[in-house]
Design a protein around this motif. Structure first.
Motif, PDB file in Angstrom:
ATOM      1  N   LYS A 214      46.459  43.322  46.445  1.00  0.00           N
ATOM      2  CA  LYS A 214      44.998  43.772  46.678  1.00  0.00           C
ATOM      3  C   LYS A 214      44.963  43.685  48.209  1.00  0.00           C
ATOM      4  CE  LYS A 214      43.404  42.361  42.189  1.00  0.00           C
ATOM      5  NZ  LYS A 214      42.703  41.314  41.279  1.00  0.00           N
ATOM      6  N   SER A 215      45.307  42.773  48.976  1.00  0.00           N
ATOM      7  CA  SER A 215      45.252  42.548  50.214  1.00  0.00           C
ATOM      8  C   SER A 215      45.706  43.445  51.114  1.00  0.00           C
ATOM      9  CB  SER A 215      45.715  41.045  50.836  1.00  0.00           C
ATOM     10  OG  SER A 215      45.770  41.142  52.278  1.00  0.00           O
ATOM     11  N   ILE A 216      46.850  44.062  50.676  1.00  0.00           N
ATOM     12  CA  ILE A 216      47.745  45.351  51.391  1.00  0.00           C
ATOM     13  C   ILE A 216      46.632  46.430  50.995  1.00  0.00           C
ATOM     14  CG2 ILE A 216      49.647  46.944  51.097  1.00  0.00           C
ATOM     15  CD1 ILE A 216      51.249  44.659  50.034  1.00  0.00           C
ATOM     16  N   LEU A 217      46.072  46.831  49.843  1.00  0.00           N
ATOM     17  CA  LEU A 217      45.414  47.999  49.621  1.00  0.00           C
ATOM     18  C   LEU A 217      43.889  47.856  50.367  1.00  0.00           C
ATOM     19  CD1 LEU A 217      45.616  48.120  45.767  1.00  0.00           C
ATOM     20  CD2 LEU A 217      46.271  49.869  47.448  1.00  0.00           C
ATOM     21  N   GLY A 218      43.262  46.735  50.702  1.00  0.00           N
ATOM     22  CA  GLY A 218      41.898  46.748  51.195  1.00  0.00           C
ATOM     23  C   GLY A 218      41.044  47.247  50.245  1.00  0.00           C
TER      24      GLY A 218
ATOM     25  N   LEU B  93      46.398  49.567  38.488  1.00  0.00           N
ATOM     26  CA  LEU B  93      46.234  51.069  38.811  1.00  0.00           C
ATOM     27  C   LEU B  93      44.833  51.449  38.833  1.00  0.00           C
ATOM     28  CD1 LEU B  93      47.738  53.730  38.587  1.00  0.00           C
ATOM     29  CD2 LEU B  93      47.134  53.799  36.096  1.00  0.00           C
ATOM     30  N   GLY B  94      44.476  52.335  39.880  1.00  0.00           N
ATOM     31  CA  GLY B  94      42.984  52.712  40.247  1.00  0.00           C
ATOM     32  C   GLY B  94      42.375  53.656  39.106  1.00  0.00           C
TER      33      GLY B  94
ATOM     34  N   ALA C  84      57.823  36.552  41.795  1.00  0.00           N
ATOM     35  CA  ALA C  84      58.050  34.921  41.890  1.00  0.00           C
ATOM     36  C   ALA C  84      56.917  34.471  42.607  1.00  0.00           C
ATOM     37  CB  ALA C  84      59.321  34.692  42.678  1.00  0.00           C
ATOM     38  N   ASP C  85      55.872  34.854  43.253  1.00  0.00           N
ATOM     39  CA  ASP C  85      55.003  34.194  43.930  1.00  0.00           C
ATOM     40  C   ASP C  85      53.687  34.297  43.154  1.00  0.00           C
ATOM     41  OD1 ASP C  85      56.201  34.123  46.286  1.00  0.00           O
ATOM     42  OD2 ASP C  85      55.583  35.932  47.168  1.00  0.00           O
ATOM     43  N   GLU C  86      53.026  33.146  42.809  1.00  0.00           N
ATOM     44  CA  GLU C  86      51.986  33.339  41.681  1.00  0.00           C
ATOM     45  C   GLU C  86      50.868  34.141  42.265  1.00  0.00           C
ATOM     46  OE1 GLU C  86      50.780  29.324  41.093  1.00  0.00           O
ATOM     47  OE2 GLU C  86      52.377  28.628  40.077  1.00  0.00           O
ATOM     48  N   ASP C  87      50.847  34.186  43.674  1.00  0.00           N
ATOM     49  CA  ASP C  87      49.521  35.356  43.953  1.00  0.00           C
ATOM     50  C   ASP C  87      50.140  36.845  44.442  1.00  0.00           C
ATOM     51  OD1 ASP C  87      51.046  34.719  46.515  1.00  0.00           O
ATOM     52  OD2 ASP C  87      49.370  34.423  47.597  1.00  0.00           O
ATOM     53  N   TRP C  88      50.895  37.183  43.741  1.00  0.00           N
ATOM     54  CA  TRP C  88      51.494  38.344  44.169  1.00  0.00           C
ATOM     55  C   TRP C  88      50.436  39.458  43.967  1.00  0.00           C
ATOM     56  CZ3 TRP C  88      52.557  42.831  41.039  1.00  0.00           C
ATOM     57  CH2 TRP C  88      52.652  42.464  39.759  1.00  0.00           C
TER      58      TRP C  88
END
Length: 325
Positions: A201-205, A228-229, A192-196
């Motif tokens: 990506k922020s969580i992953l670093g 996916l990586g 629901a967040d546009e920047d999800w």
């Protein structure tokens, strides 16, 4: 005996009713279980609709998982006894006062686990644990999955954490995030967040996602694949949206991605007893240590099965709906 039966495939609230059937007798390699609690799963509802990978012969008794007490054993049964408290999943006709199942599909349950937990311990949590091994996820690696507030999603997040793996849990609303937060599950994002995706990506670093699980289909499949990586695997677990998968072929090509279908019930039936017991022992250990929580939304009598399978209840539930005899 009383049972939740249907004579034709269709909408569960329209075709299910309380029936009266003869108490089944176990075959030589089977046991009969007096049901204490039985779970209602999405795949049970799909089976009743005639839209699952398995179609029972009609008329049929519904259900595939339960906890109960053995009250009869077949002549060839060696390791189970009358009076044992047991659980079974990926079997048939558990929404009844009694059901029968092959010995190799029945597992003893310790007294340290209550009935609410035991009634739903195998099907969804076992699928989550099999998923981790199916994807060959190791400690320290990352998994992303959608529909993460479902029974498998919650179990996957908790069991992965217990094994040292990391999950990013994708849901559709802030309420669903609160639901996961309440269980101590971390790294939750809402579409629901546009920047999800930026949140992911922020969580992953600097890390990458080694595996993804898609339970939604439609655009959700493409979202999982896009995050996916390189060299990762996408497991297709379900299609809750009812829509075909929409994926970008360039992601498959340039990520060198692998896409694999996962059918937990089929794998469970084909798995050796020893291997399945290993996984169930882990589930019991995690549950006793409070590292696996399986909330219950409500418990209904078999006579109220139509209320128990109501679409609004099933859609809005925060835990499993159970049936009692």
């Amino acid at each position: 005996m009383r049972s939740a039966t249907y004579n034709e495939f269709g909408k569960p609230t329209e075709v299910l009713s309380l029936g009266d059937h003869p108490t089944p007798e176990p075959e030589a390699d089977e046991v009969r279980v007096k049901m204490v609690l039985a779970s209602i799963h999405n795949h049970d509802l799909l089976t009743i609709r005639g839209k699952y990978g398995f179609k029972p012969k009609l008329p049929a008794i519904a259900g595939s998982e339960a906890v109960g007490v053995i009250d009869a054993v077949g002549s060839d049964v060696k390791d189970l006894k009358v009076g044992q408290r047991v659980a079974a999943a990926s079997v048939q006709a558990t929404w009844a006062e009694y059901f029968t199942a092959p010995e190799h599909m029945i597992f003893p349950i310790p007294d340290s686990l209550d009935d609410d937990m035991a009634a739903q311990l195998i099907a969804m949590p076992l699928s989550a644990l099999m998923l981790l091994e199916f994807l060959e996820v190791k400690s320290g690696q990352w998994i992303i999955h959608n529909a993460a507030n479902g029974a498998v999603g919650k179990s996957l997040a908790m069991l992965a954490a217990a094994r040292g793996a990391n999950t990013i849990n994708v849901v559709r609303s802030s309420d669903a995030i609160k639901e996961l937060d309440a269980l101590g599950i971390k790294n939750n994002v809402s579409t629901a967040d546009e920047d999800w995706k930026d949140q992911v990506k922020s969580i992953l670093g600097d890390d990458k996602i080694s595996a993804a699980v898609d339970s939604v289909g439609g655009e959700g499949s493409g979202d999982m694949l896009s995050l996916l990586g390189h060299g990762g695997t996408l497991a297709v677990f379900g299609a809750m949206s009812g829509k075909p998968m929409v994926i970008n072929p360039t992601h498959v090509i340039f990520k060198q991605a692998t896409i694999k279908g996962f059918w937990g019930s089929k794998l469970s039936q084909e798995m050796s007893v020893e291997n399945k017991q290993r996984l169930i022992d882990e589930l019991i250990e995690r549950a006793v240590a409070d590292k696996l929580q399986l909330p219950v939304e409500a418990t209904f009598d078999l006579a109220d099965v139509v209320k128990a399978v109501d679409g609004k209840l099933q859609k809005e539930k925060n835990g499993k709906v159970l049936l009692k005899p």
